[in-house]
Design an enzyme around this catalytic site. Structure first.
Site, short mmCIF file in Angstrom:
data_model
loop_
_atom_site.label_atom_id
_atom_site.label_comp_id
_atom_site.label_asym_id
_atom_site.label_seq_id
_atom_site.Cartn_x
_atom_site.Cartn_y
_atom_site.Cartn_z
N ASP A 31 0.85 -1.20 0.00
CA ASP A 31 0.00 0.00 0.00
C ASP A 31 0.88 1.24 0.00
OD1 ASP A 31 -2.27 1.91 0.61
OD2 ASP A 31 -3.33 0.02 0.91
N THR A 144 -16.77 -4.65 -9.37
CA THR A 144 -17.91 -4.13 -8.61
C THR A 144 -19.21 -4.47 -9.36
OG1 THR A 144 -19.12 -2.06 -8.21
CG2 THR A 144 -17.22 -1.90 -9.62
N SER A 179 -19.96 5.54 -13.98
CA SER A 179 -19.00 6.61 -13.63
C SER A 179 -17.67 6.25 -14.25
CB SER A 179 -18.84 6.73 -12.11
OG SER A 179 -18.05 5.65 -11.62
N TYR A 181 -14.98 5.87 -12.65
CA TYR A 181 -14.45 4.80 -11.77
C TYR A 181 -14.99 3.44 -12.19
CZ TYR A 181 -15.16 1.49 -7.96
OH TYR A 181 -15.26 0.33 -7.25
N HIS A 182 -16.32 3.36 -12.35
CA HIS A 182 -16.89 2.05 -12.69
C HIS A 182 -16.36 1.56 -14.04
CE1 HIS A 182 -19.90 3.18 -9.51
NE2 HIS A 182 -19.70 1.92 -9.22
N LYS A 185 -13.12 -0.19 -13.75
CA LYS A 185 -13.28 -1.58 -13.31
C LYS A 185 -13.63 -2.48 -14.49
CE LYS A 185 -12.95 -1.68 -8.89
NZ LYS A 185 -11.68 -2.10 -8.28
N GLN A 208 -18.38 -7.08 -6.61
CA GLN A 208 -18.81 -6.94 -5.23
C GLN A 208 -19.89 -5.89 -5.07
OE1 GLN A 208 -16.44 -7.26 -1.23
NE2 GLN A 208 -16.15 -5.27 -2.13
N VAL A 211 -20.30 -2.72 0.58
CA VAL A 211 -19.97 -3.33 1.87
C VAL A 211 -20.27 -2.33 2.99
CG1 VAL A 211 -18.12 -4.39 3.23
CG2 VAL A 211 -18.13 -4.62 0.74
N THR A 253 -29.76 10.71 4.22
CA THR A 253 -29.96 11.41 2.95
C THR A 253 -29.89 10.49 1.72
OG1 THR A 253 -27.61 11.91 3.00
CG2 THR A 253 -29.09 13.63 3.79
N ARG A 326 -25.93 12.36 -8.89
CA ARG A 326 -25.49 11.38 -9.88
C ARG A 326 -26.45 11.31 -11.06
NH1 ARG A 326 -22.74 6.44 -6.75
NH2 ARG A 326 -21.86 7.63 -5.04
N GLU A 328 -28.34 8.58 -12.73
CA GLU A 328 -28.67 7.16 -12.56
C GLU A 328 -30.18 6.99 -12.53
OE1 GLU A 328 -27.04 6.04 -8.73
OE2 GLU A 328 -28.37 7.37 -7.65
N1 LIG Z 1 -15.93 -1.05 -0.13
C1 LIG Z 1 -16.91 -1.37 -0.97
O1 LIG Z 1 -18.10 -1.26 -0.64
C2 LIG Z 1 -16.58 -1.90 -2.35
C3 LIG Z 1 -17.64 -2.29 -3.19
C4 LIG Z 1 -17.34 -2.80 -4.44
C5 LIG Z 1 -16.04 -2.90 -4.86
N2 LIG Z 1 -15.02 -2.50 -4.03
C6 LIG Z 1 -13.64 -2.61 -4.50
O2 LIG Z 1 -12.85 -3.26 -3.53
C7 LIG Z 1 -11.53 -2.73 -3.53
C8 LIG Z 1 -11.16 -2.28 -2.13
O3 LIG Z 1 -12.12 -1.36 -1.67
P1 LIG Z 1 -11.93 -0.56 -0.31
O4 LIG Z 1 -13.26 -0.08 0.07
O5 LIG Z 1 -11.13 -1.38 0.64
O6 LIG Z 1 -11.06 0.67 -0.84
P2 LIG Z 1 -9.86 1.43 -0.14
O7 LIG Z 1 -9.65 2.71 -0.86
O8 LIG Z 1 -10.10 1.52 1.33
O9 LIG Z 1 -8.64 0.46 -0.39
C9 LIG Z 1 -7.81 0.53 -1.52
C10 LIG Z 1 -6.38 0.58 -1.02
O10 LIG Z 1 -5.51 0.53 -2.16
C11 LIG Z 1 -4.49 1.47 -1.98
N3 LIG Z 1 -4.02 1.87 -3.33
C12 LIG Z 1 -4.75 2.37 -4.35
N4 LIG Z 1 -3.95 2.63 -5.40
C13 LIG Z 1 -2.70 2.28 -5.03
C14 LIG Z 1 -1.44 2.32 -5.67
N5 LIG Z 1 -1.30 2.79 -6.91
N6 LIG Z 1 -0.36 1.87 -5.00
C15 LIG Z 1 -0.46 1.40 -3.73
N7 LIG Z 1 -1.63 1.34 -3.06
C16 LIG Z 1 -2.74 1.78 -3.72
C17 LIG Z 1 -5.12 2.62 -1.22
O11 LIG Z 1 -4.16 3.37 -0.52
C18 LIG Z 1 -6.08 1.88 -0.28
O12 LIG Z 1 -5.50 1.61 0.97
C19 LIG Z 1 -11.53 -1.59 -4.54
O13 LIG Z 1 -10.99 -2.07 -5.76
C20 LIG Z 1 -12.99 -1.26 -4.72
O14 LIG Z 1 -13.25 -0.75 -5.99
C21 LIG Z 1 -15.28 -1.99 -2.78
#
Ligand SMILES: NC(=O)c1ccc[n+]([C@@H]2O[C@H](COP(=O)([O-])OP(=O)(O)OC[C@H]3O[C@@H](n4cnc5c(N)ncnc54)[C@H](O)[C@@H]3O)[C@@H](O)[C@H]2O)c1
Length: 402
Positions: A31, A144, A179, A181-182, A185, A208, A211, A253, A326, A328
């Site tokens: 990380d 996602t 988006s 972002y999406h 993915k 996923q 969460v 909200t 958004r 949507e």
């Molecule tokens: N949390 C949710 O509800 C949810 C839902 C669907 C999908 N996801 C996917 O699950 C994954 C994790 O989600 P999360 O909620 O834990 O997100 P998060 O942002 O808490 O965790 C991602 C981690 O990756 C690290 N990171 C990102 N780019 C990096 C890079 N270039 N080098 C080193 N570290 C890097 C960030 O510092 C962070 O700690 C993501 O890919 C997210 O898209 C999450």
């Protein structure tokens, strides 16, 4: 098994590291603390105070007598990623290390480009390093449910049988992301599917759901082991945000009419699902897709659940709809499959109300932290590209930035 977690400092990464090491797996993680910086950029912080990574590692040793290898650095740097794959020799790589925020990616051209290149590049680096040094290892990549969008038909797990002009085939189900972002993915999913085909890699792509939750068993009441819990407009997810709003008496909200439907799962169930996927890997060359969620809910019904549970706990909160920042559908059909993980033995363990009760209880102790950053609760990132603070439905909005 030796398991490398890319994104180990994140909301999911840290609890997963605790969980997998508790099951006897040897865990390593990468990380560079970007999530901490992104949330700061959104003028917020985690509602639950979190330890630094060195403090977390010390706490893990003291509390559970376990160790995790950690490398600080950038997943978009190929030499760095390749070096770790060679040194650690993982049997599985969990790729959580991407930017997970739709609103963050919609801020402007710089954020859109950064999110897409970060997410696509990190995946490329893992694919190529695994191809060259650990071709038999299993890549578990986080996609996602948002990749599919909200089509007017049931959503299968990745692929579907289709007949068109007299011909039949099994094809990837269309993706209609909502988006930048999406879409990042979706690009990652396509690249991994192609890598499995040409390099014989094996991968599980997890679609996923959203969460929610503050606790896993391994945190065992030690505050140094807690994971983050965000409530700002970009990194707070629906139920987590509602619970934070409830503890400071801020209206809950939902956006727009609030009848958007999504799949949700508690943090603890998410750990169970990742473990099942890792301990039951796909065949060499296989690219499989799991839709990972417990139940589909509409957003207003979730807000009402949080309101009811909060009221039982003595908190008086109302549900007030915000204009939707958004783009949507707010009323739509939604029927995604989620059978693969159930077939592997997933047993949904925690219902929303029980989890929300625990969350609100945990968050009340940190009411001051949420109160201090409450401005971050109200969105001003708009899908139209204009930055303006969103008002409650029926109220006038004020432009803060063009
Ligand atoms: N949390 C949710 O509800 C949810 C839902 C669907 C999908 N996801 C996917 O699950 C994954 C994790 O989600 P999360 O909620 O834990 O997100 P998060 O942002 O808490 O965790 C991602 C981690 O990756 C690290 N990171 C990102 N780019 C990096 C890079 N270039 N080098 C080193 N570290 C890097 C960030 O510092 C962070 O700690 C993501 O890919 C997210 O898209 C999450």
């Amino acid at each position: 098994m030796k398991i490398l977690i890319a994104g180990i400092d994140g909301y999911l990464g840290w609890p997963l590291a605790l969980h997998l090491s508790g099951r006897g797996h040897e865990v390593g993680g990468i990380d560079m603390y970007l999530r901490r910086k992104w949330v700061e950029e959104m003028s917020s912080w985690s509602a639950l105070p979190i330890s630094s990574m060195p403090e977390r590692l010390v706490a893990l040793k003291e509390r559970h007598d376990r160790e995790i290898s950690f490398w600080e650095g950038d997943l978009t740097n190929y030499d760095f990623v390749e070096g770790i794959i060679r040194e650690f020799e993982p049997d599985a790589v969990v790729h959580l290390g991407e930017c997970p925020s739709a609103p963050y990616s919609m801020i402007d051209v710089h954020h859109a480009k950064w999110v897409q290149s970060n997410n696509v590049d990190s995946t490329f680096n893992l694919i190529f390093a695994m191809r060259d040094h650990r071709p038999e290892a299993h890549l578990l990549k986080l996609g996602t449910m948002g990749e599919y969008g909200t089509p007017g038909m049931p959503i299968p797990e990745g692929f579907f049988e289709i007949e068109y002009r007299g011909h039949k085939d099994r094809l990837p189900f269309p993706r209609q992301a909502g988006s930048w972002y999406h879409w990042s993915k979706v690009h990652g999913s396509n690249n991994i599917m192609f890598a499995c085909k040409i390099y014989g890699l094996r991968a599980t792509d997890i679609m996923q759901g959203v969460v929610f939750g503050t606790q896993t068993d391994e945190m065992a009441g030690d505050p140094r082991l807690l994971s983050r819990l965000d409530f700002d407009q970009a990194f707070g997810t629906a139920i987590n945000r509602f619970c934070c709003q409830a503890v400071i008496g801020h209206p809950l909200t939902p956006y727009g009419r609030g009848h958007q439907k999504r799949g949700f799962l508690p943090l603890r169930d998410s750990m169970q699902c990742f473990t099942l996927a890792l301990e039951n890997p796909p065949e060499h060359g296989e690219y499989r897709v799991f839709n990972q969620f417990h139940e589909v809910y509409d957003i207003v019904s979730l807000a009402n659940t949080v309101r009811e549970v909060s009221s039982d706990l003595g908190l008086d909160v109302e549900v007030r709809h915000l204009d939707n920042p958004r783009m949507e559908l707010e009323e739509h059909f939604y029927e995604p499959d989620h059978q693969h993980l159930l077939d592997l033995g997933y047993q949904p363990a925690h219902d929303v109300a029980t989890e929300v009760r625990m969350m609100v209880g945990d968050l009340i102790a940190h009411r001051d932290r949420i109160e201090a950053k409450k401005d971050a609760l109200v969105p001003d990132v708009n899908w139209s590209g204009r930055r303006s603070r969103v008002g409650f439905v029926g109220e006038q909005t004020v432009s803060t930035r063009d």
